[in-house]
Design an enzyme around this catalytic site. Structure first.
Site, PDB file in Angstrom:
ATOM      1  N   ASP A  74       0.905  -1.205   0.087  1.00 58.06           N
ATOM      2  CA  ASP A  74      -0.016  -0.178  -0.031  1.00 58.06           C
ATOM      3  C   ASP A  74       0.919   1.425  -0.048  1.00 58.06           C
ATOM      4  OD1 ASP A  74       0.789  -0.949   2.566  1.00 58.06           O
ATOM      5  OD2 ASP A  74      -1.134  -0.920   3.455  1.00 58.06           O
ATOM      6  N   CYS A  99       2.151   4.837   9.144  1.00 62.15           N
ATOM      7  CA  CYS A  99       1.659   3.475   9.241  1.00 62.15           C
ATOM      8  C   CYS A  99       2.885   2.724   8.609  1.00 62.15           C
ATOM      9  CB  CYS A  99       0.502   3.365   8.464  1.00 62.15           C
ATOM     10  SG  CYS A  99      -0.478   2.093   9.475  1.00 62.15           S
ATOM     11  N   GLU A 133      -5.523   3.507   3.736  1.00 59.51           N
ATOM     12  CA  GLU A 133      -6.113   4.206   4.948  1.00 59.51           C
ATOM     13  C   GLU A 133      -7.475   4.559   4.838  1.00 59.51           C
ATOM     14  OE1 GLU A 133      -4.612   3.899   7.627  1.00 59.51           O
ATOM     15  OE2 GLU A 133      -2.620   3.430   7.164  1.00 59.51           O
ATOM     16  N   HIS A 354       0.505   4.777  13.393  1.00 56.56           N
ATOM     17  CA  HIS A 354      -0.268   5.822  13.387  1.00 56.56           C
ATOM     18  C   HIS A 354       0.121   6.977  14.480  1.00 56.56           C
ATOM     19  CE1 HIS A 354      -3.831   4.116  11.239  1.00 56.56           C
ATOM     20  NE2 HIS A 354      -2.929   3.433  10.962  1.00 56.56           N
TER      21      HIS A 354
END
Length: 385
Positions: A74, A99, A133, A354
């Site tokens: 990602d 992240c 996200e 986070h």
């Protein structure tokens, strides 16, 4: 061009300076494409999706393909202001790779680079995915038909970095790795009125309080104690001034469960509670759910058993069997449609995922690449499906 560990670290650091939010990964997409185009392209085919312009797929053609193995990483970042004081800190104010998707992309590039230099037996499909996200980028790509034709995927693999695991440790488990998540929005319509005449109004705040209290008993009284679920309402809006009874209220929350059946059970119980309160308070309550692609990450039993056995029996790899987490991941949607396995890569960060001080150890990059290259070669050497 075979990438060195130092080059990989520099790639990661550049990605760290250009974090972008979901569906906005324009610079990230361009940089990934720039790096990939420097690889040996003899066996590579690049695919882009006009309807999802920041996504990027790369096919590595195998020498004797029996299957297509997919690897997903990602790309998006979070609306977090970095507090690490790095010379390669985010240059996008208020946005940060908190992240670790910069780590994910770099590991993916390293694996792709290896197989561009060493042609695999099977076909490999690399998916650089936007919008994990938010906005369910994996679901969007799947629904657009990204994984069809030459780019179809028979097995999907992907990692997520883990701040609590030591650097380079591979963590995995059979069953659910991440919970599924569902947004829940509740609108309550009562009747506003003067604070001195409550009998002429229908107080939405009182109704909301009863709703929240009853919903919280779903976990404690409707679910087997050895199974897991979470319901949290983190936002409530009601009323305009202290001496006016609120005629409406809105609640926003999240549901999490380790299986899709659990999530659907919780949804049903919430609806039943809302219907009961409508009758008892003579009001209107609407409940809306939005799950998108955030299904539970339920690892495929056969693929994951093979993956764990390889990692456990490789003396070069530190492996830990991990517990499920209630965090969400839209890779769950992809492996709901295509058999797959997600695993952890330990990065031993002082700051949690986070958080503004999340700082993964870069030594994890090469360890992640080596572990996955070894596994994919092992998998391709096997005759069985």
């Amino acid at each position: 061009m075979a990438l060195t560990e130092e080059q990989l670290i520099q790639i990661r650091r550049h990605l760290h300076t250009i974090p972008e939010l979901s569906m906005q990964e324009v610079k990230t997409h361009a940089y990934l494409l720039e790096v990939i185009k420097q690889f040996d392209k003899t066996n590579l085919e690049i695919k882009e999706l006009p309807e999802l312009p920041t996504a990027l797929l790369v096919l590595v053609k195998g020498s004797n393909p029996k299957r297509n193995l997919g690897y997903r990483c990602d790309m998006d970042a979070l609306p977090v202001t970095e507090e690490n004081g790095l010379d390669y800190a985010s240059k996008n104010p208020g946005v940060m790779h908190a992240c670790g998707h910069d780590i994910h992309m770099t590991v993916g590039l390293g694996i792709l680079n290896y197989f561009s230099e060493h042609q695999p037996l099977d076909n490999l499909v690399f998916f650089f995915q936007p919008a994990e996200e938010a906005d369910s980028g994996g679901k969007v790509a799947y629904d657009l038909g990204a994984f069809t034709g030459d780019f179809h995927v028979d097995e999907f693999y992907g990692l997520h970095d883990n701040a609590q695991l030591k650097t380079g440790v591979i963590g995995c488990r059979n069953g659910t790795l991440f919970a599924g998540t569902t947004e829940v929005n509740v609108t309550i319509k009562g009747k506003s009125g003067h604070a001195a005449y409550p009998h002429l109004a229908n107080d939405a705040v009182v109704i909301a309080a009863n709703f929240i209290q009853q919903v919280q008993t779903v976990i404690s009284r409707s679910i087997d104690p050895v199974k897991c679920g979470v319901i949290t309402f983190g936002k409530m809006e009601a009323g305009v001034i202290r001496n006016v009874i609120a005629g409406s209220a809105r609640l926003e929350g999240t549901i999490r469960g380790l299986t899709q059946d659990m999530i659907e059970f919780i949804r049903q119980r919430i609806r039943e509670i809302a219907e009961g309160l409508e009758k008892s308070f003579n009001c209107e309550i609407s409940v809306e759910y939005n799950q998108g692609g955030y299904y539970p990450v339920e690892n495929n039993p056969a693929l994951t058993k093979r993956f764990i056995n390889y990692m456990k029996n490789n003396s070069q790899i530190d492996f830990e069997e991990t517990e499920p987490k209630m965090t969400g991941e839209d890779f769950g949607y992809l492996i709901n449609k295509i058999p797959g396995t997600m695993f952890w890569l330990g990065v031993d960060s002082k700051g949690a995922l986070h958080s503004a001080d999340f700082l993964p150890h870069e030594a994890a990059i090469k360890k992640g690449i080596d572990a996955m290259v070894g596994f994919l070669n092992y998998r391709m050497d096997l005759e069985e499906d």
